[in-house]
Scaffold this active site. Structure first.
Site, short mmCIF file in Angstrom:
data_model
loop_
_atom_site.label_atom_id
_atom_site.label_comp_id
_atom_site.label_asym_id
_atom_site.label_seq_id
_atom_site.Cartn_x
_atom_site.Cartn_y
_atom_site.Cartn_z
N ASP A 191 -3.06 6.40 -2.17
CA ASP A 191 -3.68 4.95 -2.10
C ASP A 191 -3.40 3.84 -2.73
OD1 ASP A 191 -6.69 4.30 -0.80
OD2 ASP A 191 -6.83 3.51 -3.05
N ILE A 192 -3.33 2.76 -2.58
CA ILE A 192 -2.68 1.76 -3.18
C ILE A 192 -4.04 1.36 -3.90
CG2 ILE A 192 -1.97 -0.60 -3.07
CD1 ILE A 192 -0.80 -0.17 -0.26
N GLU A 235 -5.53 0.89 3.53
CA GLU A 235 -4.29 1.02 2.49
C GLU A 235 -4.00 2.57 2.19
OE1 GLU A 235 -8.10 0.40 -0.01
OE2 GLU A 235 -7.30 -0.10 2.18
#
Length: 340
Positions: A191-192, A235
């Site tokens: 996950d960003i 994301e």
């Protein structure tokens, strides 16, 4: 009652020259006896120039060995032969002539060679030729369209990696294989960090560009055809690597984190750094009895949650044993890998 009349030789010649099919008749010595109008148009050679010639001398270039062998076999054994479009698309030098630029292109051909019995019982053969260029082009278009639809159905349109639908289908098959053959399999959720803040700061166009860059960096870490990377939503990305044990998975998770970190994409509103980073949660299956297909995914997701909760820009490992013992992993059950 009307009497049925046999057509005259002149009428037969008109019929042969009017049909949309090439007709060539050869005798037992492979000498040309019939060369109809269709063949004339696609060779540019009038019949009067080739009647009485051997088939190998009738065209402006030598026919393929495949058709010459087929003719010999038909005349020798009396068996019909069909030349495959896939293997023998243009065995004869036949052309589609372009009057606009005086050019010509070789046509794809469907060819059937049939034995016929002539006077006195001598065996001849009839060569029937049709232009299959259009049908082959149509087949190519349909195949290309089908492949495009398949890519569209399985690929994330923004990043070019697999989408969640593809992952869901292949995850179950890969997990089933791992269970049957008692081999390990690792799943990573990536996950960003603070991506909403990134979009707020730089805009959605820049956000899309960042997603593409991160996806490409993650994809470069895959080394085997069986490894799968997919966009899981927003994301978040997910990776599935068959036959990867926990120790190797810990090293690989750090490779993923550093690959994104080394992109050095500025992120002024990140609360942990001045560049884009990722948090990673991962888990591993190996010989777990009565495994629910969703357990491994939930376990990796729980590890990702812990990576976020404990500072982000890091990877966390959670074993299936600990995850299955309790819904929320207690403190101390997670293995934290090296992070900046």
């Amino acid at each position: 009652m009307a009497q049925l009349l046999s057509p005259s030789p002149f009428a037969m010649e008109q019929i042969f020259n009017s049909i949309s099919l090439g007709l060539i008749v050869l005798d037992a010595q492979q000498t040309v006896h019939l060369w109809n109008g269709w063949v004339e148009r696609h060779t540019g050679i009038p019949a009067k120039q080739v009647i009485g010639k051997h088939i190998s001398e009738a065209f402006e270039e030598l026919p393929s060995r495949a058709i010459l062998n087929a003719i010999t076999n038909t005349l020798s054994y009396g068996l019909p032969v069909v030349l495959s479009n896939a293997l023998h698309r243009s065995p004869l030098p036949l052309f589609q002539r372009n009057e606009q630029d005086d050019g010509k292109s070789r046509i794809d051909q469907s060819i059937t060679i049939t034995p016929i019995t002539a006077e006195y019982g001598e065996r001849h053969c009839l060569i029937q030729i049709s232009d299959s260029t259009t049908s082959i082009k149509r087949e190519k278009i349909l195949r290309t369209h089908s492949e495009a639809l398949k890519r569209e159905a399985t690929t994330d349109s923004l990043t070019g990696i697999y989408n969640r639908r593809f992952f869901d289908e292949h995850y179950k098959m890969a997990l089933g294989h791992a269970v049957r053959h008692s081999v390990p399999m690792s799943v990573f959720m990536v996950d960003i960090d603070y991506f909403k803040e990134y979009n707020d700061s730089y805009g959605h166009v820049a956000g899309d560009k960042a997603l593409i860059q991160v996806a490409a960096a993650l994809r470069k870490q895959l080394m085997r055809a069986t490894d799968v990377l997919a966009r899981f939503g927003g994301e978040e990305f997910i990776l599935m690597l068959p036959n990867m044990a926990p120790d190797s998975a810990m090293l690989f998770a750090e490779k993923l984190r550093l690959a994104v970190w080394d992109l050095n994409i500025p992120h002024i509103n990140s609360r942990i750094s001045q560049r884009i980073s990722v948090s990673i949660g991962f888990s591993n299956f190996y010989k777990h009895p009565d495994l629910d297909a969703n357990s491994l995914l939930k376990c990796a997701d729980a590890a990702l949650y812990e990576a976020k909760k404990t500072g982000r820009n890091q990877s966390q490992y959670l074993s299936l044993q600990h995850f299955n013992m309790q819904t929320t992993a207690p403190a101390g059950t997670l293995h934290k890998s090296v992070s900046n």
